[in-house]
Design a protein around this motif. Structure first.
Motif, PDB file in Angstrom:
ATOM      1  N   LYS A   3       0.685  -1.625  -0.082  1.00 10.95           N
ATOM      2  CA  LYS A   3       0.341  -0.288  -0.235  1.00 10.95           C
ATOM      3  C   LYS A   3       1.050   0.912  -0.166  1.00 10.95           C
ATOM      4  O   LYS A   3       1.834   1.259  -0.054  1.00 10.95           O
ATOM      5  CB  LYS A   3      -0.882  -0.011   1.260  1.00 10.95           C
ATOM      6  CG  LYS A   3      -2.235  -0.847   1.162  1.00 10.95           C
ATOM      7  CD  LYS A   3      -2.744  -1.305   0.163  1.00 10.95           C
ATOM      8  CE  LYS A   3      -3.942  -2.192   1.007  1.00 10.95           C
ATOM      9  NZ  LYS A   3      -5.332  -2.692  -0.001  1.00 10.95           N
ATOM     10  N   GLN A   5       0.519   5.963  -0.336  1.00 11.04           N
ATOM     11  CA  GLN A   5      -0.490   7.423   0.609  1.00 11.04           C
ATOM     12  C   GLN A   5      -0.239   7.479  -0.989  1.00 11.04           C
ATOM     13  O   GLN A   5       1.099   7.945  -1.777  1.00 11.04           O
ATOM     14  CB  GLN A   5       0.434   7.981   1.530  1.00 11.04           C
ATOM     15  CG  GLN A   5      -0.253   7.616   2.566  1.00 11.04           C
ATOM     16  CD  GLN A   5      -0.523   8.638   3.675  1.00 11.04           C
ATOM     17  OE1 GLN A   5       0.507   9.458   3.355  1.00 11.04           O
ATOM     18  NE2 GLN A   5      -1.336   8.915   4.576  1.00 11.04           N
ATOM     19  N   THR A  27       2.091   9.965  -5.524  1.00 15.85           N
ATOM     20  CA  THR A  27       3.281  10.139  -4.541  1.00 15.85           C
ATOM     21  C   THR A  27       3.877  11.630  -4.194  1.00 15.85           C
ATOM     22  O   THR A  27       4.170  12.124  -4.639  1.00 15.85           O
ATOM     23  CB  THR A  27       3.769   8.584  -4.323  1.00 15.85           C
ATOM     24  OG1 THR A  27       5.093   9.233  -5.262  1.00 15.85           O
ATOM     25  CG2 THR A  27       3.078   7.862  -4.425  1.00 15.85           C
ATOM     26  N   GLU A  45      -5.452   5.712   0.715  1.00 19.28           N
ATOM     27  CA  GLU A  45      -4.330   4.479   0.814  1.00 19.28           C
ATOM     28  C   GLU A  45      -4.457   3.725  -0.179  1.00 19.28           C
ATOM     29  O   GLU A  45      -6.180   3.479  -0.591  1.00 19.28           O
ATOM     30  CB  GLU A  45      -4.502   3.781   2.065  1.00 19.28           C
ATOM     31  CG  GLU A  45      -3.497   2.698   1.907  1.00 19.28           C
ATOM     32  CD  GLU A  45      -2.903   2.189   2.936  1.00 19.28           C
ATOM     33  OE1 GLU A  45      -4.340   1.386   3.620  1.00 19.28           O
ATOM     34  OE2 GLU A  45      -2.353   1.881   4.065  1.00 19.28           O
ATOM     35  N   ASN A  47      -3.264   1.160  -3.685  1.00 17.03           N
ATOM     36  CA  ASN A  47      -2.476  -0.102  -3.863  1.00 17.03           C
ATOM     37  C   ASN A  47      -1.405   0.117  -5.021  1.00 17.03           C
ATOM     38  O   ASN A  47      -1.821   0.616  -5.852  1.00 17.03           O
ATOM     39  CB  ASN A  47      -2.976  -1.778  -4.475  1.00 17.03           C
ATOM     40  CG  ASN A  47      -4.311  -2.277  -3.839  1.00 17.03           C
ATOM     41  OD1 ASN A  47      -3.730  -2.405  -2.880  1.00 17.03           O
ATOM     42  ND2 ASN A  47      -5.226  -2.832  -4.199  1.00 17.03           N
ATOM     43  N   ALA A  69      -7.536   0.268  -3.474  1.00 22.18           N
ATOM     44  CA  ALA A  69      -7.158  -0.258  -2.043  1.00 22.18           C
ATOM     45  C   ALA A  69      -8.292  -1.193  -1.574  1.00 22.18           C
ATOM     46  O   ALA A  69      -8.567  -2.062  -0.196  1.00 22.18           O
ATOM     47  CB  ALA A  69      -7.011   1.039  -0.696  1.00 22.18           C
TER      48      ALA A  69
END
Length: 70
Positions: A3, A5, A27, A45, A47, A69
């Motif tokens: 995972k 952010q 990111t 969050e 994948n 996610a």
């Protein structure tokens, strides 16, 4: 699955002389690399596999965070 952010971000658009909201999430590292400004309160969050291969650290254009996610 790993995972990461991701954040919405703005980037200056020379044509319109304004900051525009990107159609991607990214990111912090990728956003900084392209000179964008992360919107920290938009953190989600996702994948790691949701990150696009054309520019690592950004999602594909049109990414839907509601599907992230899961």
């Amino acid at each position: 699955m790993e995972k990461v952010q991701a954040f919405q971000f703005t980037k200056y658009d020379i044509k319109s002389d304004t900051k525009l909201l990107s159609r991607r999430y990214g990111t912090i590292e990728a956003i900084n690399k392209i000179g964008g400004e992360a919107i920290l309160e938009s953190a989600i969050e996702i994948n790691a596999s949701d990150l696009a291969s054309d520019f690592y650290g950004l999602t594909k254009i049109g990414f839907e965070p509601s599907n992230a996610a899961k």
